[in-house]
Design a protein around this motif. Structure first.
Motif: not given
Length: 496
Positions: A291-320
């Motif tokens: 349904n449309e409500t769950n579409l928004i939540f699922c897309a938001l989950d993908l947007f969140l997960a696909g953004t934060e963890t990998t970009s944070t790992t790259l920041r750690w990469a620069l520091l290390y």
């Protein structure tokens, strides 16, 4: 008269005292452990152990508790008790061996208010199975694990490098730049397009995303979970969690409405288009969550997960890499030998670059991006580590204790790429490498994250040398939220 008043006061005090003792008895009965329940520290009445936890390093505090109470122990966080599972062997037992018993998520007050059982992260049972299967299939259809997506990442690398070159070696905070680049990959899959780095709305949303994740892992979120009735009416930073989520929800809803205007069921362009088709095809199966409500939540989950963890790992990469320049030089030497300076890296290169691959894995291990993993709930009465876990008990597998398990890693506190190399310098997979968790709820974006990390990391170090400001020492101290992120820092990116 005064005697009557005194008796009245005494009666009032007595009544209040009786009521308080009554509440204490009820609290004691509710918090009483069943036979053979995992041990743990004593907690305060009503409050439990919520104020015992080190708010700056909760993952470290919770790991140390295992040295006192064992690899399976419990603590009380406000209303209920949570069982923590520590060490590779016990975490594997819970998440892999007993995967069916610990697959669903508990629905705490915070999660229930935001998601109401929707989305990919916090849905359960039939809805979760349908949505996870659909997400994996759809992402693969649009390039996950294929050359087509690899070319998208290569193109985004070009935009990222142009931005770094534009700075001409001047100091910059890499946070938003890396977050924008990584986020554009999941945006391509979910929304069908990328955003320009100068797009103010996109940048505002990425900042909101970062703030939301920090607050959701803070003491304020813990207090809301423990005392929702009181926290709903009290002022504080926890209220921002809901306002930030509303803005993120509105952003995805706007994207959905745009898709509906141009939607062609026979020619889906991305995840949202495909979901709209499923809404039409699953009209008679509302439990599946299409349904449309769950579409928004699922897309938001993908947007969140696909953004934060990998970009944070790259920041750690620069520091290390700045902290350990001798390791960075070995990485660049391997890049120059295998790839050179004239062509862009590809995933086919990874098999010929064991040292670089080992360094990336060690960055993930030491960076420890998701220190505690996602909470689970026991779907039935079960036993774990010799203890009884009643149905409905919240269980958390401590991923920090796995990535730093002394019985699994030769020098867990050191940054050592050798953890992933054999005596001949060949890459070695390690069973205790679980930054993406394990079992039925393993991160569905693992394959995407591995591709992004290799291609972004090798491209950055192929083209640039990185350094901090003169006199500034690299700090690998993290800031805890829902993820463990580096403290803000600035770098100078000098073209090689």
């Amino acid at each position: 008269m005064w005697l009557y008043t005194l008796l009245e006061v005494l009666d009032t005090k007595g009544l209040l005292f009786f009521f308080f003792v009554f509440l204490l008895i009820i609290d004691f009965q509710k918090s009483k452990n069943p036979p053979n329940f995992p041990p743990g520290p004593w907690g305060l009445p009503f409050l439990g152990n919520v104020f015992n936890i080190d708010i700056k390093q909760p993952h470290i505090y919770l790991t140390k508790l295992a040295t006192v109470y064992g690899d399976v122990y419990s603590i009380r966080l406000g209303r209920g008790k949570t069982v923590f599972v520590t060490g590779y062997k016990m975490v594997k037992e819970a998440l892999v061996t007993q995967a069916e018993n610990f697959v669903d998520r508990p629905h705490g007050p915070l999660c229930e208010r935001i998601y109401s059982g929707n989305g990919l992260f916090f849905s359960n049972s039939y809805k979760w199975k349908k949505q996870r299967r659909f997400a994996l299939t759809t992402l693969r259809n649009f390039g996950l694990g294929k050359k087509t997506l690899e070319s998208v990442i290569v193109e985004e690398n070009r935009f990222l490098q142009e931005e770094l070159e534009r700075e001409k070696g001047q100091p910059l905070d890499p946070h938003m730049l890396l977050t924008s680049a990584v986020s554009n990959i999941i945006c391509h899959l979910v929304f069908g397009h990328r955003f320009d780095y100068s797009d103010d709305k996109f940048q505002t949303l990425l900042k909101l995303l970062s703030k939301t994740l920090h607050l959701e892992g803070s003491i304020w979120a813990q207090l809301y979970e423990a005392f929702p009735s009181a926290m709903k009416v009290l002022p504080g930073p926890h209220n921002a969690i809901f306002s930030y989520n509303e803005k993120l929800f509105a952003f995805v809803k706007e994207e959905m409405e745009k898709h509906k205007e141009e939607w062609n069921p026979s020619c889906p362009r991305d995840y949202i288009d495909s979901f709209l088709t499923e809404i039409k095809n699953n009209a008679e199966d509302p439990a599946a969550g299409f349904n449309e409500t769950n579409l928004i939540f699922c897309a938001l989950d993908l947007f969140l997960a696909g953004t934060e963890t990998t970009s944070t790992t790259l920041r750690w990469a620069l520091l290390y890499m700045i902290k350990y320049p001798e390791i960075a030089e070995k990485v660049r030497a391997e890049i120059d030998k295998v790839i050179g300076q004239l062509r862009h890296p590809t995933m086919a290169d990874r098999v010929n670059m064991p040292y670089t691959d080992a360094v990336i894995h060690e960055i993930q291990r030491k960076g420890n991006i998701v220190p505690l993993g996602g909470p689970k709930i026991a779907s039935k009465d079960t036993n774990l580590g010799g203890y009884f876990i009643p149905k409905g008990t919240a269980v958390i597998g401590n991923l920090t204790s796995v990535l730093f398990d002394k019985s699994e890693w030769e020098a867990p506190e050191d940054f050592n790429p050798g953890h992933f190399l054999d005596t001949n310098g060949k890459f070695v997979r390690r069973d205790a490498f679980l930054p993406f968790s394990a079992g039925r709820r393993i991160c569905l974006g693992e394959q995407l994250a591995k591709m992004e990390l290799f291609l972004f990391f090798t491209s950055l170090f192929q083209k640039f040398n990185f350094s901090l400001l003169p006199g500034v020492e690299p700090s690998v101290e993290g800031r805890i939220g829902a993820t463990l992120t580096p403290l803000p820092f600035k770098i100078c990116a000098t073209p090689r």
